[in-house]
Design an enzyme around this catalytic site. Structure first.
Site, PDB file in Angstrom:
ATOM      1  N   GLY A 216      93.433  -5.834  41.944  1.00  0.00           N
ATOM      2  CA  GLY A 216      92.920  -4.479  42.101  1.00  0.00           C
ATOM      3  C   GLY A 216      92.009  -4.103  40.957  1.00  0.00           C
ATOM      4  CB  THR A 220      94.735   0.308  40.216  1.00  0.00           C
ATOM      5  OG1 THR A 220      94.613  -1.081  39.923  1.00  0.00           O
ATOM      6  CG2 THR A 220      93.420   0.839  40.705  1.00  0.00           C
ATOM      7  CB  THR A 223      99.429  -3.924  32.907  1.00  0.00           C
ATOM      8  OG1 THR A 223      98.207  -4.650  32.976  1.00  0.00           O
ATOM      9  CG2 THR A 223     100.225  -4.395  31.710  1.00  0.00           C
ATOM     10  CD  GLU A 440      83.961   1.966  56.078  1.00  0.00           C
ATOM     11  OE1 GLU A 440      84.620   1.184  56.790  1.00  0.00           O
ATOM     12  OE2 GLU A 440      83.036   1.588  55.326  1.00  0.00           O
ATOM     13  CG  HIS A 443      83.221  -0.649  60.637  1.00  0.00           C
ATOM     14  ND1 HIS A 443      82.417  -1.620  61.169  1.00  0.00           N
ATOM     15  CD2 HIS A 443      82.689  -0.349  59.424  1.00  0.00           C
ATOM     16  CE1 HIS A 443      81.427  -1.884  60.317  1.00  0.00           C
ATOM     17  NE2 HIS A 443      81.573  -1.113  59.250  1.00  0.00           N
ATOM     18  CG  ASP A 516      79.210  -3.467  58.005  1.00  0.00           C
ATOM     19  OD1 ASP A 516      80.144  -3.999  57.396  1.00  0.00           O
ATOM     20  OD2 ASP A 516      79.073  -2.242  58.138  1.00  0.00           O
TER      21      ASP A 516
HETATM   22  P1  ADP Z   1      95.633  -2.245  35.017  1.00  0.00           P
HETATM   23  O1  ADP Z   1      96.537  -3.246  34.388  1.00  0.00           O
HETATM   24  O2  ADP Z   1      95.660  -2.263  36.517  1.00  0.00           O
HETATM   25  O3  ADP Z   1      94.245  -2.281  34.510  1.00  0.00           O
HETATM   26  P2  ADP Z   1      97.388  -0.417  33.721  1.00  0.00           P
HETATM   27  O4  ADP Z   1      98.658  -0.815  34.359  1.00  0.00           O
HETATM   28  O5  ADP Z   1      97.143  -0.950  32.366  1.00  0.00           O
HETATM   29  O6  ADP Z   1      96.174  -0.790  34.644  1.00  0.00           O
HETATM   30  O7  ADP Z   1      97.297   1.167  33.725  1.00  0.00           O
HETATM   31  C1  ADP Z   1      96.936   1.901  32.597  1.00  0.00           C
HETATM   32  C2  ADP Z   1      97.672   3.214  32.538  1.00  0.00           C
HETATM   33  O8  ADP Z   1      97.277   4.078  33.588  1.00  0.00           O
HETATM   34  C3  ADP Z   1      99.161   3.057  32.717  1.00  0.00           C
HETATM   35  O9  ADP Z   1      99.781   2.818  31.510  1.00  0.00           O
HETATM   36  C4  ADP Z   1      99.570   4.394  33.325  1.00  0.00           C
HETATM   37  O10 ADP Z   1      99.766   5.360  32.336  1.00  0.00           O
HETATM   38  C5  ADP Z   1      98.373   4.780  34.125  1.00  0.00           C
HETATM   39  N1  ADP Z   1      98.522   4.398  35.527  1.00  0.00           N
HETATM   40  C6  ADP Z   1      97.754   3.513  36.189  1.00  0.00           C
HETATM   41  N2  ADP Z   1      98.132   3.400  37.475  1.00  0.00           N
HETATM   42  C7  ADP Z   1      99.186   4.217  37.645  1.00  0.00           C
HETATM   43  C8  ADP Z   1     100.021   4.529  38.763  1.00  0.00           C
HETATM   44  N3  ADP Z   1      99.836   3.965  39.971  1.00  0.00           N
HETATM   45  N4  ADP Z   1     101.013   5.422  38.587  1.00  0.00           N
HETATM   46  C9  ADP Z   1     101.199   5.993  37.376  1.00  0.00           C
HETATM   47  N5  ADP Z   1     100.452   5.742  36.296  1.00  0.00           N
HETATM   48  C10 ADP Z   1      99.435   4.869  36.403  1.00  0.00           C
HETATM   49 ZN    ZN Z   2      80.612  -1.200  57.418  1.00  0.00          ZN
HETATM   50 MG    MG Z   3      96.137  -4.610  32.916  1.00  0.00          MG
END
Ligand code: ADP
Ligand code: ZN
Ligand code: MG
Length: 621
Positions: A216, A220, A223, A440, A443, A516
């Protein structure tokens, strides 16, 4: 050894020296050392009491007469001082013994008693040397150990993996802290269950994936999810970042991988989490000319072979995260390795609201704060951005000496974070968003109207999800090895449904359909040239097998082995396939104009539409 230790040893030596000096000083103070000639005179004047002879030293106490004798005419002023101290009227003395055969006779004649004491034994003198030495060595070892532990190993421990262990109670992160990614959590839940109760799954012959890859965009929560899995599963969690494997020493990365898996086997059941896999998992160089990344390749090869040699029944699961799955080596994603990929996509409106709710837990909110409104104002933002907004709003409120963060603070925080993001991300204006929504929906409606097309799984207009601006995700209901001509034609119609909807609603095409069109043309060309599906050209293949990928860049395109007239015919056939499919899509959509409007409006509102929700709207008349 580093500077720090050397310093400490110097401090230690200084300390010893100070002790010696102080001790010496007191001895001087307490024992008066006299010369041997003085000693002989003192014996004659009965200036000493009983004496002890020990090795080369004679020690004893002076009498008052003795003190008087020694200090007459202002000699030995320090003895005068000493003898005036409390209890020092008859101060002790020492003298170094000389060869003096008649000493004992003279002592006898004066009536002075004498004792001899054994000299220090070899043991005591040995100990007096050994003890300080051992102490020194002990201190030295202590510091070496300490440095070793602190810096993750000195020279001696290169190759030992730097795996950090998060065990259940150390990682306080749980799934409650991760919002808006229910689907990923659901899939991970299954893995946690397996780790907690491997027997149950094996009894039924179930096969658990070896590797799970979280894919992703950055921020998001990949980690975060990894750490939450550890917190939830309560099994040892060996977590590393891909760049930990990349070392300047040859062979270290591979050794680390080996060590990591060896540790995991000991700790099973456990989870190995390799964050930012792309650092080691980059595709091995395709062209033999560039080459040069042998070290990383060795590491990658080691990882691949360790994964192959691993038996999931032992209860070890390898999790990994990346935001660049497209550059991963294909061998990594092959079945038996990271064969399960979990998409951690940008959150939709509801997801953003939930994420905000998670992050405002520790923040005092004013009455007027409406998380839903904030979520609506932040399309395209990821968890990390939202966490940032909440933090920023709290800081703004604190700066204004407010007791709680109000909606105005959030608005300002959004503006600040947005300004930072605008450079990085596309931010769609409302008109663009509307076009994407209709595109969208086009589609999706075509896909749902054609019996052979795969059902729609999800429609999204969140910018920069998987595709550029939005996407319609179809999931096949079964594995397919063959496709019939009509199925391919249906697929063409679905691909062109986006453009058809745009034309129908706005009477104008946009650039949104680029991908597309590319894919549709590709399918049509294959139908004609490879599958022999064109009625006019007949079952003839016009293309040989694709060349091996890694040679593609090095070889000139092969010559055509058909006539110019045939080439024209091929082109005509390809374009007629595409145009027919486009007309079909337009027909379908024109017949469902009202549904198209309804779904597009809904999509504009919610940004993400699940397949089931879509079908519910289609079914209500
Ligand atoms: P990635 O590893 O996908 O780049 P991280 O896990 O390091 O992102 O996310 C960084 C921070 O953003 C997390 O420590 C958290 O505070 C916040 N965060 C990101 N996604 C979420 C989520 N789905 N729900 C709650 N907090 C999130
Ligand atoms: Zn399209
Ligand atoms: Mg990360």
């Amino acid at each position: 050894m580093n500077k720090m230790t050397r310093f400490s040893i110097w401090y230690f030596l200084l300390f010893v020296l100070v002790i010696l000096v102080v001790q010496n000083y007191f001895e001087v103070r307490r024992f008066h050392t006299i010369s041997y000639s003085e000693f002989r005179q003192l014996v004659d004047v009965k200036g000493i009491q009983e004496i002890t002879i020990s090795g080369d030293i004679i020690s004893g106490r002076l009498t008052k007469d003795g003190v008087e004798f020694l200090t007459q005419d202002g000699k030995n002023p320090e003895l005068t001082v000493l003898s005036r101290q409390e209890g020092m009227a008859e101060p002790p003395f020492t003298v170094v013994r000389l060869e003096d055969p008649d000493l004992l006779a003279r002592l006898d004649s004066q009536g002075i008693t004498y004792t001899a004491r054994l000299d220090k034994t070899w043991l005591t003198s040995l100990l007096s040397w050994l003890l300080p030495m051992m102490l020194l060595i002990g201190v030295w070892i202590y510091f070496i150990r300490k440095i070793g532990a602190g810096a993750g190993g000195g020279l001696m421990s290169i190759g030992k993996s730097k795996a950090k262990f998060y065990v259940e109670d150390e990682t306080k992160v749980t799934f409650k802290d991760v919002a808006g990614v229910e689907e990923a959590i659901e899939e991970l839940q299954e893995i946690i269950e397996f780790l907690q109760n491997p027997g149950k799954f094996q009894a039924l012959g179930g096969k658990i994936p070896k590797g799970v890859l979280l894919v992703g965009p950055p921020g998001t929560g990949k980690t975060l999810l990894g750490r939450a899995v550890a917190g939830e599963a309560g099994v040892p969690f060996l977590s590393l970042t891909g760049s930990d494997f990349v070392e300047m020493f040859v062979g270290v990365g591979a050794a680390r991988v080996r060590d990591l898996f060896a540790q995991a086997e000991e700790k099973a059941p456990c989870i190995i989490f390799i964050d930012e896999l792309d650092a080691i998992g980059k595709a091995r160089s395709l062209s033999p000319i560039t080459g040069g990344h042998e070290e990383r390749e060795n590491t990658l090869n080691q990882l691949l072979s360790e994964m192959d040699g691993f038996d999931t029944r032992k209860g070890v699961i390898i999790m990994s995260a990346t935001n660049r799955p497209e550059i991963l080596d294909p061998a990594l994603i092959r079945p038996g390795r990271f064969d399960r990929q979990i998409l951690v996509d940008r959150p939709g409106l509801r997801g953003r609201e939930e994420i905000l709710r998670v992050h405002v837990r520790g923040v005092k909110l004013a009455e007027d704060v409406d998380l839903r409104k904030i979520a609506a104002r932040t399309p395209g933002m990821v968890g990390a951005d939202l966490a940032n907004i909440v933090n920023e709003a709290a800081l703004l409120a604190a700066r204004k000496n407010k007791s709680a963060a109000a909606m105005a603070d959030f608005e300002e925080a959004i503006d600040r974070v947005m300004a930072g993001l605008e450079k990085r991300n596309r931010v769609m204006n409302p008109r663009e968003k509307e076009i994407v929504a209709y595109h969208e929906t086009g589609h999706a409606l075509v896909a749902e109207s054609l019996p052979t097309a795969d059902p729609v799984h999800r429609v999204s207009i969140i910018p920069r999800g998987i595709g550029a601006l939005g996407y319609t995700l179809q999931l096949p209901t079964e594995d397919r090895y063959l496709m019939t001509k009509s199925e391919l034609e249906d697929r063409l119609a679905v691909l062109l449904g986006g453009r058809a909807a745009e034309e129908l609603i706005f009477q104008e095409a946009s650039t949104g359909a680029q991908n597309d069109l590319f894919r549709a043309t590709d399918i049509a060309r294959s139908m004609v040239r490879e599958y022999g599906m064109s009625p006019t050209l007949g079952p003839i293949a016009f293309e040989r097998d694709r060349r091996p990928l890694f040679l593609e860049t090095m070889m000139p395109p092969s010559a055509k082995d058909y006539s110019e007239a045939t080439a024209q015919e091929i082109d005509r056939e390809v374009s007629s396939l595409v145009i027919q499919a486009y007309n079909r899509a337009q027909e379908i959509l024109a017949g469902k104009r009202d549904v198209l409007d309804r779904v597009a409006k809904l999509l504009l509102d919610q940004e993400i539409l699940e397949g089931d929700d879509l079908r519910r709207v289609l079914n209500e008349k």
